[in-house]
Design an enzyme around this catalytic site. Structure first.
Site, PDB file in Angstrom:
ATOM      1  N   LYS A  38       0.840  -1.205   0.000  1.00 20.50           N
ATOM      2  CA  LYS A  38       0.000   0.000   0.000  1.00 20.50           C
ATOM      3  C   LYS A  38       0.875   1.256   0.000  1.00 20.50           C
ATOM      4  O   LYS A  38       2.075   1.184   0.278  1.00 20.50           O
ATOM      5  CB  LYS A  38      -0.910  -0.013   1.234  1.00 20.50           C
ATOM      6  CG  LYS A  38      -0.166   0.053   2.564  1.00 20.50           C
ATOM      7  CD  LYS A  38      -1.091  -0.264   3.737  1.00 20.50           C
ATOM      8  CE  LYS A  38      -0.322  -0.245   5.053  1.00 20.50           C
ATOM      9  NZ  LYS A  38      -1.132  -0.790   6.158  1.00 20.50           N
ATOM     10  N   ARG A 136     -10.339  -0.197  15.009  1.00 20.15           N
ATOM     11  CA  ARG A 136     -10.175   0.599  13.800  1.00 20.15           C
ATOM     12  C   ARG A 136     -11.156   0.077  12.763  1.00 20.15           C
ATOM     13  O   ARG A 136     -12.118   0.747  12.417  1.00 20.15           O
ATOM     14  CB  ARG A 136      -8.708   0.471  13.357  1.00 20.15           C
ATOM     15  CG  ARG A 136      -8.245   1.509  12.411  1.00 20.15           C
ATOM     16  CD  ARG A 136      -6.750   1.425  12.175  1.00 20.15           C
ATOM     17  NE  ARG A 136      -6.325   0.286  11.356  1.00 20.15           N
ATOM     18  CZ  ARG A 136      -5.118   0.160  10.839  1.00 20.15           C
ATOM     19  NH1 ARG A 136      -4.192   1.093  11.076  1.00 20.15           N
ATOM     20  NH2 ARG A 136      -4.804  -0.880  10.107  1.00 20.15           N
ATOM     21  N   TYR A 264      12.418  31.710   4.982  1.00 24.76           N
ATOM     22  CA  TYR A 264      11.151  32.412   5.209  1.00 24.76           C
ATOM     23  C   TYR A 264      10.967  32.794   6.667  1.00 24.76           C
ATOM     24  O   TYR A 264      11.337  32.028   7.568  1.00 24.76           O
ATOM     25  CB  TYR A 264       9.980  31.532   4.778  1.00 24.76           C
ATOM     26  CG  TYR A 264       9.796  31.442   3.284  1.00 24.76           C
ATOM     27  CD1 TYR A 264       9.764  32.595   2.485  1.00 24.76           C
ATOM     28  CD2 TYR A 264       9.636  30.206   2.659  1.00 24.76           C
ATOM     29  CE1 TYR A 264       9.577  32.509   1.119  1.00 24.76           C
ATOM     30  CE2 TYR A 264       9.446  30.110   1.292  1.00 24.76           C
ATOM     31  CZ  TYR A 264       9.417  31.266   0.522  1.00 24.76           C
ATOM     32  OH  TYR A 264       9.234  31.175  -0.826  1.00 24.76           O
ATOM     33  N   MET A 313       8.927  24.860   0.366  1.00 23.46           N
ATOM     34  CA  MET A 313       8.232  23.876  -0.466  1.00 23.46           C
ATOM     35  C   MET A 313       9.219  23.041  -1.284  1.00 23.46           C
ATOM     36  O   MET A 313       9.073  21.823  -1.389  1.00 23.46           O
ATOM     37  CB  MET A 313       7.250  24.583  -1.409  1.00 23.46           C
ATOM     38  CG  MET A 313       6.341  23.608  -2.130  1.00 23.46           C
ATOM     39  SD  MET A 313       5.256  24.410  -3.309  1.00 23.46           S
ATOM     40  CE  MET A 313       4.268  25.432  -2.246  1.00 23.46           C
TER      41      MET A 313
END
Ligand SMILES: *Cc1c(COP(=O)(O)O)cnc(C)c1O
Length: 368
Positions: A38, A136, A264, A313
């Protein structure tokens, strides 16, 4: 091996073979092996990984979502594929592509039966999931009568397996709880098999279950993280080889003086002369902002360089004041020596999250 010249995730199929053989050596001769592929095979490359494991004669695959199973069928995977977390909206696709659903509650069981009837199926293989404490997904033990009455009332579907999932198999302080899960699973499975009047495969263990609870292997085991090289313990990590190496390069070097800032929001403020390298990998590539501001690190010429300031990013800046290096040099974010697990720990996360986060824009390079 050629040095990286851009950000790349190298995937070593020999390491995958090693991990698969190591896990197999822990099993009895006739215990089946399901490979969990997965989430893009834990962030690597589901198609290449699954094809390699199919060649090694793995017995089963599992994915979380239907679309992941469809991608494997498109790639030429012919072995059975268990879809762990399907939704009714996917059921026709599941049947069309010969995928096998986990049926985990009355809603999906009823819905799958009606789809299988409509599609004129008989004995379509399904996997009945019990909740034994993870809370779950899964039926409860007292749902056995309901499940068996549904399954016996028509022949469109047939239980190929009965399974459950452990909550804390890696944590030996939770041994007692795990043992209650094992016995609850045994009880539910036995009751269901008795009620159905036919046998089905039983499976319970994930990677740490395989390694820590050999008495609970049943007919099949399901391994994900160990195939990719992590054993959830220092001892088992030694027996496994991380298959993925995330590499990049130094794009640019800046020399900055005391009082200057980096990145930043000016999050890093220099306390003296510093040499700073900019690396083309950022939060859009899977190195999350939680690695910023001194937590995470990379390696350049075998030396550790801390991430300074905020993760951007498309890039990070690292402190290389103490490192002899040049623009264009290779950067190791993680590999089989500087592991993803170590990097994950620096930001209080786990190998699973870090490796599955490496985004699709990072080029994958298969190494044999
Ligand atoms: C993801 C998953 C696994 C694999 O677990 P690992 O710890 O990676 O081996 C096994 N079973 C189920 C139900 C899962 O969701």
């Amino acid at each position: 091996m050629a040095k990286a010249q851009e950000t790349v995730l190298e995937i070593d199929l020999n390491a995958l073979t090693h991990n698969f053989e190591y896990l197999k050596s822990k099993l009895k001769e006739n215990t089946k092996f399901l490979a969990v592929v997965k989430a893009f095979a834990y962030g690597s490359d589901a198609e290449k990984i699954a094809l390699h494991l199919q060649n090694l004669d793995v017995d089963y695959f599992a994915v979380a979502y239907t679309s992941e199973g469809v991608a494997l069928r498109d790639a030429g995977i012919t072995k059975p594929i268990l879809v762990l977390h399907p939704q009714p909206v996917n059921f026709k696709t599941i049947i069309d592509r010969c995928l096998e659903p986990s049926l985990y509650n009355a809603r999906v069981l009823r819905s799958f039966i009606s789809c299988a009837e409509k599609e004129k199926q008989s004995n379509y293989p399904v996997h009945i999931k019990f909740n034994t404490g993870l809370n779950r997904l899964g039926f409860w033990e007292n749902d056995v009568d309901y499940i068996s009455s549904q399954l016996k009332s028509n022949h469109s579907i047939k239980a190929a397996s009965i399974f459950s999932h452990l909550a804390a198999s890696e944590d030996l302080n939770e041994k007692e709880f795990t043992q209650t899960q094992i016995s609850s699973f045994k009880n539910s499975a036995k009751e269901l098999i008795d009620a159905l009047g036919y046998s089905a495969m039983l499976h319970l263990c994930n990677t740490s279950g395989i390694l820590n609870y050999p008495e609970a292997h049943f007919d099949m085991v399901r391994s994900g993280i160990a195939l990719y090289g992590f054993g959830n313990s220092a001892k088992e990590n030694k027996n496994l080889k991380p298959i993925a190496s995330l590499k990049s390069v130094v794009s640019q070097i800046h020399l900055i003086e005391k009082g200057e800032t980096v990145g930043y929001n000016r999050a890093y403020k220099s306390e003296g002369f510093k040499k700073i390298a900019t690396i083309p990998i950022g939060h859009a590539d899977g190195i999350g902002r939680h690695f910023g501001n001194g937590k995470g690190f990379v390696f350049i010429n075998k030396e550790k360089a801390n991430i300074i300031g905020n993760v951007c990013m498309d890039m990070i800046m690292v402190d290389i004041t103490h490192i002899e290096c040049h623009e264009g040099d290779e950067v190791i974010i993680f590999d089989n020596q500087f592991t993803a697990e170590n990097l994950a720990e620096s930001a209080n996360t786990i190998s699973y999250e870090l490796i599955t986060s490496i985004s699709r824009r990072v080029k994958r390079k298969i190494i044999k």
